[in-house]
Design a protein around this motif. Structure first.
Motif, PDB file in Angstrom:
ATOM      1  N   ALA A 252       9.930  -1.828   0.901  1.00  0.00           N
ATOM      2  CA  ALA A 252       9.559  -0.523   1.442  1.00  0.00           C
ATOM      3  C   ALA A 252       8.496   0.145   0.574  1.00  0.00           C
ATOM      4  CB  ALA A 252      10.798   0.370   1.532  1.00  0.00           C
ATOM      5  N   ALA A 253       8.645   0.050  -0.751  1.00  0.00           N
ATOM      6  CA  ALA A 253       7.647   0.645  -1.652  1.00  0.00           C
ATOM      7  C   ALA A 253       6.300  -0.037  -1.487  1.00  0.00           C
ATOM      8  CB  ALA A 253       8.124   0.528  -3.099  1.00  0.00           C
ATOM      9  N   CYS A 254       6.316  -1.354  -1.375  1.00  0.00           N
ATOM     10  CA  CYS A 254       5.071  -2.104  -1.226  1.00  0.00           C
ATOM     11  C   CYS A 254       4.398  -1.790   0.112  1.00  0.00           C
ATOM     12  CB  CYS A 254       5.358  -3.600  -1.348  1.00  0.00           C
ATOM     13  SG  CYS A 254       3.885  -4.648  -1.259  1.00  0.00           S
ATOM     14  N   SER A 255       5.160  -1.836   1.210  1.00  0.00           N
ATOM     15  CA  SER A 255       4.564  -1.603   2.530  1.00  0.00           C
ATOM     16  C   SER A 255       4.114  -0.160   2.688  1.00  0.00           C
ATOM     17  CB  SER A 255       5.569  -1.967   3.632  1.00  0.00           C
ATOM     18  OG  SER A 255       6.726  -1.160   3.551  1.00  0.00           O
ATOM     19  N   GLY A 256       4.853   0.787   2.103  1.00  0.00           N
ATOM     20  CA  GLY A 256       4.459   2.190   2.206  1.00  0.00           C
ATOM     21  C   GLY A 256       3.147   2.476   1.499  1.00  0.00           C
ATOM     22  N   THR A 257       3.017   1.990   0.260  1.00  0.00           N
ATOM     23  CA  THR A 257       1.760   2.221  -0.459  1.00  0.00           C
ATOM     24  C   THR A 257       0.608   1.446   0.179  1.00  0.00           C
ATOM     25  OG1 THR A 257       2.361   0.460  -2.033  1.00  0.00           O
ATOM     26  CG2 THR A 257       2.878   2.730  -2.660  1.00  0.00           C
ATOM     27  N   MET A 258       0.902   0.283   0.751  1.00  0.00           N
ATOM     28  CA  MET A 258      -0.142  -0.470   1.458  1.00  0.00           C
ATOM     29  C   MET A 258      -0.681   0.332   2.636  1.00  0.00           C
ATOM     30  SD  MET A 258       1.112  -4.448   1.546  1.00  0.00           S
ATOM     31  CE  MET A 258      -0.194  -4.870   2.685  1.00  0.00           C
ATOM     32  N   ALA A 287      -1.421  -5.861 -12.087  1.00  0.00           N
ATOM     33  CA  ALA A 287      -0.566  -5.008 -12.915  1.00  0.00           C
ATOM     34  C   ALA A 287       0.779  -4.759 -12.239  1.00  0.00           C
ATOM     35  CB  ALA A 287      -1.274  -3.678 -13.184  1.00  0.00           C
ATOM     36  N   GLY A 288       0.770  -4.523 -10.928  1.00  0.00           N
ATOM     37  CA  GLY A 288       2.012  -4.243 -10.214  1.00  0.00           C
ATOM     38  C   GLY A 288       2.950  -5.430 -10.183  1.00  0.00           C
ATOM     39  N   PHE A 305       6.356  -3.033  -7.427  1.00  0.00           N
ATOM     40  CA  PHE A 305       6.028  -3.447  -6.061  1.00  0.00           C
ATOM     41  C   PHE A 305       5.168  -2.379  -5.363  1.00  0.00           C
ATOM     42  CE2 PHE A 305      10.080  -6.091  -6.280  1.00  0.00           C
ATOM     43  CZ  PHE A 305       9.379  -7.277  -6.432  1.00  0.00           C
ATOM     44  N   GLY A 306       5.450  -1.106  -5.639  1.00  0.00           N
ATOM     45  CA  GLY A 306       4.627  -0.049  -5.070  1.00  0.00           C
ATOM     46  C   GLY A 306       3.197  -0.115  -5.565  1.00  0.00           C
TER      47      GLY A 306
END
Length: 392
Positions: A252-258, A287-288, A305-306
């Motif tokens: 969720a953090a990855c897809s939201g920031t994407m 870095a992430g 992940f974000g």
């Protein structure tokens, strides 16, 4: 006279931008609707994870079969002709998957579903390139942002609809709504016809190494995206001791920031240029993923992940835009090569990571994926073809 022609092209590009952005959203809704569909299919067909994995493979194989055919159609007839056909065809297979009575018929329907979605993907990326040319402004990142929003809507609402209305009504509702949206959007597409020189080119695999090199960039960018999608929750729960409710926040953090960064990406590309934007994006993703792999707690891994999502967001759109603007090459051919190579990472990486995870930790795998992104970072100077406009 020339100014008037440019003004008309810009106006047509404005309507075209709305249309192609809407079709990215529709494609995302259909892809997202697959996520809650799979466990329902497993229950209905009485199959386990191994057979379900073969259905997922059929979905990807369908895409890889149809993508080059649509690339050839784009080169011969233009992106809007290909997109009109594929958008209509893509509306149907989800309902076929829903209504198919047995395993083999479901497998065929899933193969068609993947093929139509993959073909639509090539055509709509090619049409987005045409809109960029007409408007002399980058739009590819925001188009992928609309796809992300559609995928989130399809996945999030799909489970609720199936729980409340059942599988069949869900399939009928998604098919109807997407079909109506496609019918409204198609007349507004930017007309994009290949030149006589492009039509005269022989349709064959490109001899130039550039599409394959840019395809390698896309491949290396999409492998980490697939790794976060499929394995972040497992990593958080199994190796970092996160609860089930917290484990879902990795993706969720990855897809939201994407999604957020994709809507900001076109402006960044106009200001910084495609090459610098790709370099900064790659460094953020490195870095992430490094932070996620070395994290000592679930909170730090989710933050990693974000940050990775911020970096990954614009790397693939820049690669696709560069592929569609390679000089001396029919855009559909180059774009289909890059699209196939990129999506093959999403297809084959999850299974490979699952095999590796039996021998090494997922933390080590995520740290290794950070190293993998050194490849697109080192090749970033080759995406300069995506720069076709004056920077602000």
């Amino acid at each position: 006279m020339r100014a008037g022609m440019m003004s008309r092209a810009y106006a047509a590009g404005g309507a075209g931008r709305l249309a192609v952005s809407g079709l990215f959203f529709c494609n995302g809704v259909l892809v997202g609707s697959w996520a809650p569909k799979l466990p329902v299919l497993m229950q209905r067909l009485g199959i386990g994870e191994a057979v379900a994995g073969l259905l997922v493979l059929a979905l990807g194989l369908g895409s890889l079969v149809v993508m080059p055919l649509v690339g050839a159609m784009v080169a011969r007839r233009g992106s809007d002709a290909a997109l009109r056909l594929m958008a209509v065809l893509a509306c149907l297979p989800l309902l076929l998957v829903t209504l198919a009575p047995g395993l083999w018929t479901v497998a065929v329907a899933v193969f068609l579903f993947g093929g139509m979605l993959g073909g639509m993907d090539v055509a709509m990326n090619a049409n987005a390139v045409a809109v960029e040319r007409a408007r002399r402004r980058a739009i590819m990142s925001s188009c992928h942002g609309f796809w992300s929003l559609g995928a989130m809507a399809g996945a999030g609402l799909g489970g609720m609809l199936m729980a409340g209305l059942g599988e069949t009504r869900h399939g009928l509702m998604v098919t109807l709504l997407v079909g109506l949206a496609v019918a409204w959007l198609l007349p507004r597409l930017l007309h994009d016809r290949p030149s006589a020189a492009e039509r005269g080119q022989k349709l064959r695999l490109p001899r130039s190494p550039m599409p394959y090199v840019i395809g390698t960039v896309a491949l290396c960018c999409m492998i980490p995206e697939g790794a976060v999608l499929d394995w972040a929750a497992v990593y958080l729960k199994r190796e970092l001791g996160a609860s089930l409710s917290l484990a879902g926040w990795g993706f969720a953090a990855c897809s939201g920031t994407m999604a957020v960064m994709r809507f900001l990406g076109d402006g960044l590309r106009r200001r910084l240029g495609a090459v610098r934007t790709l370099r900064l994006s790659a460094m953020a993703a490195i870095a992430g993923l490094g932070l996620a792999g070395m994290a000592g707690s679930a909170g730090w891994a989710i933050a990693g992940f974000g940050l990775a999502g911020l970096g990954i967001a614009n790397m693939v759109p820049i690669a696709f835009s560069a592929a569609g603007n390679l000089p001396g090459m029919a855009r559909g051919v180059g774009l289909s090569v890059v699209t196939m190579m990129g999506y093959s990472g999403m297809l084959f990486a999850p299974g490979s990571i699952g095999f590796l995870a039996e021998h090494v930790s997922l933390a080590s795998i995520y740290a290794g994926l950070a190293v993998l992104l050194l490849v697109p970072l080192s090749l970033s100077h080759l995406v300069a073809a995506a720069d076709f406009e004056a920077r602000e």
